[in-house]
Scaffold this active site. Structure first.
Site, PDB file in Angstrom:
ATOM      1  N   ASP A  47     -12.965  59.649  45.638  1.00 30.46           N
ATOM      2  CA  ASP A  47     -12.231  60.948  46.578  1.00 30.46           C
ATOM      3  C   ASP A  47     -10.972  59.638  46.655  1.00 30.46           C
ATOM      4  O   ASP A  47     -11.241  58.685  46.536  1.00 30.46           O
ATOM      5  CB  ASP A  47     -12.003  61.293  47.798  1.00 30.46           C
ATOM      6  N   SER A  48     -10.210  59.341  47.713  1.00 32.10           N
ATOM      7  CA  SER A  48      -9.044  57.736  47.838  1.00 32.10           C
ATOM      8  C   SER A  48      -9.767  56.782  48.332  1.00 32.10           C
ATOM      9  O   SER A  48      -9.786  55.716  48.340  1.00 32.10           O
ATOM     10  CB  SER A  48      -7.873  58.443  48.940  1.00 32.10           C
ATOM     11  N   ILE A  49     -11.069  57.111  49.329  1.00 37.43           N
ATOM     12  CA  ILE A  49     -11.896  55.690  49.524  1.00 37.43           C
ATOM     13  C   ILE A  49     -12.193  54.987  48.075  1.00 37.43           C
ATOM     14  O   ILE A  49     -12.669  53.824  48.261  1.00 37.43           O
ATOM     15  CB  ILE A  49     -13.183  55.772  50.153  1.00 37.43           C
ATOM     16  N   TYR A  59      -9.650  53.134  46.823  1.00 39.10           N
ATOM     17  CA  TYR A  59      -8.236  52.432  47.300  1.00 39.10           C
ATOM     18  C   TYR A  59      -9.067  51.462  47.308  1.00 39.10           C
ATOM     19  O   TYR A  59      -8.914  50.480  47.715  1.00 39.10           O
ATOM     20  CB  TYR A  59      -7.832  53.310  48.261  1.00 39.10           C
TER      21      TYR A  59
END
Length: 162
Positions: A23-25, A28
């Site tokens: 996911d976004s972890i 990014y």
């Protein structure tokens, strides 16, 4: 000399790759000081580190997109590792974020489904790395949310911010 010979024969030089799927972890993770950037730096000239992080995704959506990201025709034989790093969005509170929330039983089933899929495209179990969601330090999270102007609501014994 071997490289020149391979080029002269027109053969492809296989280059190992590590796929970061999450996911976004994960998405990014290539920002300054991020874990993906660190991994890519440590593996430079050894293999490519490919970021396939999808901000906002949970395991329900991830299992649907995985076959479009990794399959036999996308050089699965060159893939030396795949990380699966989901759970932060799945654990969203159902009352506050029903779109992202995934019950824990379904979360486990979805992870198993992704592992089975990867094995079906010849990525062996020893190449699949599951990363658990990070722990939550509630008091630090509360301070960060309040500093951003978010309001806290109480839901039984649980606090949430919006």
């Amino acid at each position: 000399m071997a490289l020149a010979e391979a080029a002269a024969r027109g053969r492809r030089l296989p280059w190992p790759r590590v796929v970061l799927f999450g996911d976004s972890i994960t998405e990014y993770s290539f920002q300054e000081g991020g874990w993906g950037a660190y991994l890519a730096e440590r593996l430079v000239r050894k293999c490519d580190v490919v970021n396939r992080g999808l901000s906002g995704y949970n395991t329900r959506w991830a299992k649907l997109i995985l076959p479009r990201l990794i399959n036999k025709s996308t050089s699965a034989e060159d893939t030396v590792a795949v990380t699966i790093f989901f759970g932060a969005n799945d654990s969203a509170l159902k009352d506050l974020n029903p779109k992202q929330h995934v019950p824990v039983e379904e979360y486990a089933t979805n992870l198993k489904s992704m592992i089975q899929y990867l094995k079906s495209v010849d990525i062996t179990g020893d190449k699949i790395i599951l990363i658990t969601p990070p722990p939550l330090h509630e008091s630090a999270w509360e301070r960060a949310c309040l500093a951003k102007g978010k309001r806290m609501i109480q839901m039984g014994r649980t606090s949430a911010f919006y």
